[in-house]
Write a protein that holds these residues in place. Structure first.
Motif, short mmCIF file in Angstrom:
data_model
loop_
_atom_site.label_atom_id
_atom_site.label_comp_id
_atom_site.label_asym_id
_atom_site.label_seq_id
_atom_site.Cartn_x
_atom_site.Cartn_y
_atom_site.Cartn_z
N UNK A 81 -33.49 -19.64 32.80
CA UNK A 81 -34.57 -20.62 32.77
C UNK A 81 -35.79 -20.15 32.01
N UNK A 82 -36.12 -18.87 32.13
CA UNK A 82 -37.30 -18.32 31.48
C UNK A 82 -37.16 -18.32 29.97
N UNK A 90 -28.85 -11.77 26.46
CA UNK A 90 -28.01 -11.84 27.65
C UNK A 90 -28.81 -12.43 28.80
N UNK A 91 -28.25 -13.44 29.46
CA UNK A 91 -28.94 -14.12 30.55
C UNK A 91 -28.67 -13.44 31.88
N UNK A 92 -29.71 -13.38 32.73
CA UNK A 92 -29.60 -12.81 34.08
C UNK A 92 -30.09 -13.84 35.09
N UNK A 93 -29.45 -13.86 36.27
CA UNK A 93 -29.88 -14.80 37.30
C UNK A 93 -30.94 -14.17 38.20
N UNK A 131 -29.28 -19.11 41.09
CA UNK A 131 -29.47 -19.87 39.86
C UNK A 131 -30.23 -21.15 40.16
N UNK A 132 -30.77 -21.76 39.11
CA UNK A 132 -31.44 -23.05 39.29
C UNK A 132 -30.47 -24.14 39.73
N UNK A 133 -29.22 -24.05 39.28
CA UNK A 133 -28.23 -25.04 39.70
C UNK A 133 -28.02 -24.98 41.21
N UNK A 151 -36.45 -28.43 32.52
CA UNK A 151 -35.08 -28.08 32.15
C UNK A 151 -34.05 -28.39 33.23
N UNK A 152 -34.47 -28.53 34.48
CA UNK A 152 -33.51 -28.67 35.57
C UNK A 152 -33.80 -29.89 36.43
#
Length: 300
Positions: A94-95, A119-122, A218-220, A242-243
């Motif tokens: 998200x960031x 690379x994405x991190x939660x 996660x945002x989900x 975004x969400x």
């Protein structure tokens, strides 16, 4: 095998150990283990001398050849890696959505010889790989538990409350923190440490623990849980953009200080490429007057 090759040339444990920068007992143990593993006797030793057995003498040239092949392969790898310049860039879920791809395109355009690997991190790792060294530079939301890391601010956003659509406060156009402190809250995993406390508004609770409705990485997960009516969350403007989804609403919180997005890194041991990225963003990216001031990564 390298120990055997050196000892086979020196035929003296003291000199061989000195060449290998190990102790004589360590060398003796390694040779015995090699012989045991192969099931052969490679050297004969007594109190006066060391000599190769017939098998040891026949094997020594083959060992030297094998070691030359290994050394050559390592040198080739080093030469190839020098041509493949990369930066391991982490970003918190998200960031980075608003910044990371713009930053990567801008930097790689200026430095086509360097590849940036995002690379994405939660939420379980809000340091985005900086804590365990899996990334060199990261886009984060401070504060994080990295007192030796440095950062500078890229952006600032207001806090938002994420509420179930049928929540009794969902019709409001704005809220204060105090109005939300008694609500069950969806929180990050405990591994998020200080970052989790920050997004539970612990500084406003006067020591009273929050009621935790659920944990989400996660945002989900977070928005799904809230849409089910299980709780609320404190979040940022970016997540509201975004969400957004059916079953939830976002309401601005008026009395919280801004939430920051920052580029963070450890000043010691930074690769040349990563240092170039930090320099590029600081000096050329143009995030606004005064925003490139370095701060500790624990800052908020």
């Amino acid at each position: 095998m390298r120990y055997f090759a050196v000892l086979g040339e020196e035929l003296n444990y003291r000199r061989a150990a000195e060449r290998l920068y190990i102790t004589q007992p360590a060398l003796s143990t390694a040779i015995k283990q090699l012989e045991h593993q192969l099931g052969v006797l490679l050297l004969r030793r007594n109190t006066r001398e060391v000599a190769l057995t017939e098998l040891g003498a026949a094997w020594l040239p083959k060992v030297r050849k094998a070691l030359r092949g290994i050394d050559s392969a390592v040198e080739d790898l080093i030469a190839l890696s020098a041509q493949y310049r990369r930066i391991r860039l982490g970003y918190l879920i998200g960031t980075g959505a608003d910044l990371v791809f713009r930053l990567v395109r801008h930097f790689e355009s200026a430095h086509p010889e360097i590849t940036v690997e995002p690379k994405e991190f939660d939420f379980s790792d809000p340091t985005a790989g900086l804590a365990d060294g899996s990334t060199e530079v990261a886009i984060i939301r401070p504060p994080v538990d990295l007192p030796e890391h440095r950062m500078f601010i890229l952006d600032a956003e207001s806090w938002m409350a994420c509420l179930p659509r049928d929540h009794h406060l969902a019709h409001r156009t704005e809220l204060t923190t105090a109005e939300l402190l008694d609500e069950p809250v969806v929180v990050a995993p405990s591994t998020a440490g200080r970052w989790r406390d920050y997004w539970m508004a612990m500084d406003a609770r006067d020591g009273k623990p929050p009621t935790i409705a659920a944990v989400a990485a996660t945002y989900e997960e977070e928005t799904t849980t809230i849409a089910r009516g299980l709780g609320i969350s404190f979040t940022s403007e970016a997540s509201a953009r975004l969400y957004d989804r059916q079953g939830i609403v976002y309401v601005p919180i008026t009395d919280r200080p801004p939430s920051y997005t920052a580029l963070a890194w450890h000043p010691a041991g930074l690769s040349h490429e990563a240092a170039e990225l930090v320099r590029h963003v600081r000096e050329e990216w143009g995030f606004g007057e005064g925003q490139a001031t370095e701060r500790p990564a624990t800052y908020y």
